[in-house]
Design a protein around this motif. Sequence first.
Motif, short mmCIF file in Angstrom:
data_model
loop_
_atom_site.label_atom_id
_atom_site.label_comp_id
_atom_site.label_asym_id
_atom_site.label_seq_id
_atom_site.Cartn_x
_atom_site.Cartn_y
_atom_site.Cartn_z
N THR A 1 -84.03 -7.64 14.33
CA THR A 1 -84.00 -8.91 13.59
C THR A 1 -85.42 -9.38 13.35
OG1 THR A 1 -81.96 -9.44 14.79
CG2 THR A 1 -83.00 -11.23 13.58
N VAL A 2 -85.70 -9.80 12.13
CA VAL A 2 -87.05 -10.22 11.75
C VAL A 2 -87.03 -11.67 11.30
CG1 VAL A 2 -88.98 -9.85 10.19
CG2 VAL A 2 -87.75 -7.89 11.13
N ARG A 3 -87.99 -12.44 11.77
CA ARG A 3 -88.16 -13.83 11.34
C ARG A 3 -89.45 -13.94 10.55
NH1 ARG A 3 -90.51 -18.78 13.19
NH2 ARG A 3 -89.19 -20.59 12.74
N SER A 4 -89.35 -14.37 9.29
CA SER A 4 -90.52 -14.54 8.42
C SER A 4 -90.51 -15.95 7.86
CB SER A 4 -90.49 -13.51 7.29
OG SER A 4 -89.38 -13.75 6.44
N ALA A 5 -91.42 -16.22 6.95
CA ALA A 5 -91.51 -17.54 6.35
C ALA A 5 -90.25 -17.89 5.56
CB ALA A 5 -92.74 -17.62 5.44
N THR A 6 -89.52 -16.90 5.13
CA THR A 6 -88.31 -17.14 4.32
C THR A 6 -87.05 -17.28 5.17
OG1 THR A 6 -87.98 -14.76 4.03
CG2 THR A 6 -89.27 -15.93 2.34
N GLY A 7 -87.16 -17.11 6.50
CA GLY A 7 -86.00 -17.26 7.36
C GLY A 7 -85.81 -16.09 8.30
N VAL A 8 -84.61 -15.98 8.87
CA VAL A 8 -84.29 -14.93 9.83
C VAL A 8 -83.29 -13.98 9.20
CG1 VAL A 8 -83.40 -14.43 12.13
CG2 VAL A 8 -84.67 -16.53 11.73
N GLU A 9 -83.53 -12.70 9.33
CA GLU A 9 -82.60 -11.71 8.78
C GLU A 9 -82.53 -10.49 9.66
OE1 GLU A 9 -83.81 -9.86 5.15
OE2 GLU A 9 -85.91 -10.28 5.52
N PHE B 1 -69.67 -9.03 14.18
CA PHE B 1 -70.05 -10.42 14.46
C PHE B 1 -71.36 -10.71 13.73
CE2 PHE B 1 -72.46 -8.13 17.62
CZ PHE B 1 -73.64 -8.85 17.76
N ASP B 2 -71.65 -11.99 13.56
CA ASP B 2 -72.87 -12.40 12.86
C ASP B 2 -73.99 -12.58 13.88
OD1 ASP B 2 -74.84 -13.43 11.31
OD2 ASP B 2 -73.75 -15.24 10.69
N PRO B 3 -75.02 -11.72 13.88
CA PRO B 3 -76.10 -11.85 14.86
C PRO B 3 -76.97 -13.08 14.65
CG PRO B 3 -76.54 -10.04 13.33
CD PRO B 3 -75.16 -10.53 13.02
N LEU B 4 -76.82 -13.74 13.49
CA LEU B 4 -77.65 -14.91 13.20
C LEU B 4 -76.97 -16.22 13.54
CD1 LEU B 4 -79.34 -13.81 9.86
CD2 LEU B 4 -80.01 -13.38 12.22
N VAL B 5 -75.77 -16.16 14.12
CA VAL B 5 -75.17 -17.36 14.69
C VAL B 5 -76.06 -17.81 15.85
CG1 VAL B 5 -73.20 -18.19 16.05
CG2 VAL B 5 -72.82 -16.82 14.01
N PRO B 6 -76.31 -19.14 15.99
CA PRO B 6 -77.17 -19.60 17.09
C PRO B 6 -76.78 -18.97 18.42
CG PRO B 6 -76.63 -21.43 15.66
CD PRO B 6 -75.83 -20.25 15.16
N GLY B 7 -77.74 -18.27 19.00
CA GLY B 7 -77.46 -17.55 20.23
C GLY B 7 -78.70 -16.86 20.75
N PRO B 8 -78.57 -15.86 21.60
CA PRO B 8 -79.73 -15.23 22.23
C PRO B 8 -80.65 -14.52 21.25
CG PRO B 8 -77.71 -13.99 22.69
CD PRO B 8 -77.30 -15.29 22.08
N ILE B 9 -80.10 -13.94 20.20
CA ILE B 9 -80.93 -13.20 19.24
C ILE B 9 -81.82 -14.17 18.47
CG2 ILE B 9 -80.92 -11.69 17.21
CD1 ILE B 9 -78.22 -10.59 18.20
N VAL B 10 -81.22 -15.23 17.95
CA VAL B 10 -82.00 -16.22 17.18
C VAL B 10 -83.04 -16.90 18.07
CG1 VAL B 10 -81.87 -18.40 15.93
CG2 VAL B 10 -80.19 -16.62 15.48
N GLU B 11 -82.68 -17.20 19.31
CA GLU B 11 -83.65 -17.81 20.22
C GLU B 11 -84.81 -16.86 20.52
OE1 GLU B 11 -82.22 -19.54 23.78
OE2 GLU B 11 -80.85 -20.94 22.76
N ALA B 12 -84.50 -15.61 20.75
CA ALA B 12 -85.55 -14.64 21.08
C ALA B 12 -86.52 -14.46 19.93
CB ALA B 12 -84.92 -13.30 21.45
N VAL B 13 -86.00 -14.40 18.70
CA VAL B 13 -86.87 -14.18 17.55
C VAL B 13 -87.62 -15.46 17.17
CG1 VAL B 13 -85.31 -14.73 15.62
CG2 VAL B 13 -86.99 -12.90 15.37
N THR B 14 -87.05 -16.62 17.51
CA THR B 14 -87.70 -17.90 17.20
C THR B 14 -88.83 -18.21 18.17
OG1 THR B 14 -85.66 -18.80 16.24
CG2 THR B 14 -87.34 -20.38 16.91
N PHE B 15 -88.57 -18.00 19.46
CA PHE B 15 -89.55 -18.38 20.48
C PHE B 15 -90.38 -17.20 21.00
CE2 PHE B 15 -86.01 -21.46 20.88
CZ PHE B 15 -86.71 -22.61 20.52
#
Length: 248
Positions: free
Chosen positions: A48-56, A66-80
Amino acid sequence: MPDDILSVASELVEITRLVADDDFSATMARFVTRLVRTVPGCDDAIITVRSATGVETVHSSRDLGFDPLVPGPIVEAVTFGEPRRLDDVAVDQRWPSFGTQFVNAGYRSCLCLPVSTPGEETAVLTLISKDADRFGESAYDLVLLLTLHAGVAFENAALFHDSRELVTQLRTALRTRSLVGQAQGLLMRHYTYDSSHAFEVLKRASQNSNRKLRDLAALLVKAHEDRTFETALADLGMAEQDVTSPSH
């Protein structure tokens, strides 16, 4: 955990190898495929990559369910930029929406680790398993090692892309220089110009006709090959009386 460290080393070599036809997607696809095969208990993997245009999500080993971009461990890891581990979705209730989709897709545990990437983008490698408690300390160490090499793959892919772009630009520049040189030679022979005079004529004709110098030169070279050189000169307003004294 593989008993023979040489087998792991072999996987790392394969993961980070780029060949002539590789691009970013191919590199990541190969990495994920080998990762799933190497790490015990790993059923699927996601980058999963987080850039200026968002997370994908840029790659997964198959349709996850399942949707890996639902708020959860993946989104938190890539955000922080921090690791996240979900040992058992049936027990851990930190991410209810993610957990519901995750368990309904048949999974119980996951491990999310940040990946070193070039530039401002951040990335996370996520391993998922259908069993609970699959990613303990020993698996964590192995995955951390592989994740470091995922960062190398990112960098190699970016470097390969940049190098290929540079090669393309150099080839274009060399082709341009060759075409312009041929067009200069044709004008020098046709009008007995010297080299600098012929180049000035080409530049002025390029401006007047609103054509790139490379395109104008290619047109003149082709016209010469087609035996329509003088017609092309006339069409471009490059008759001798118009260009024998170009402005400097």
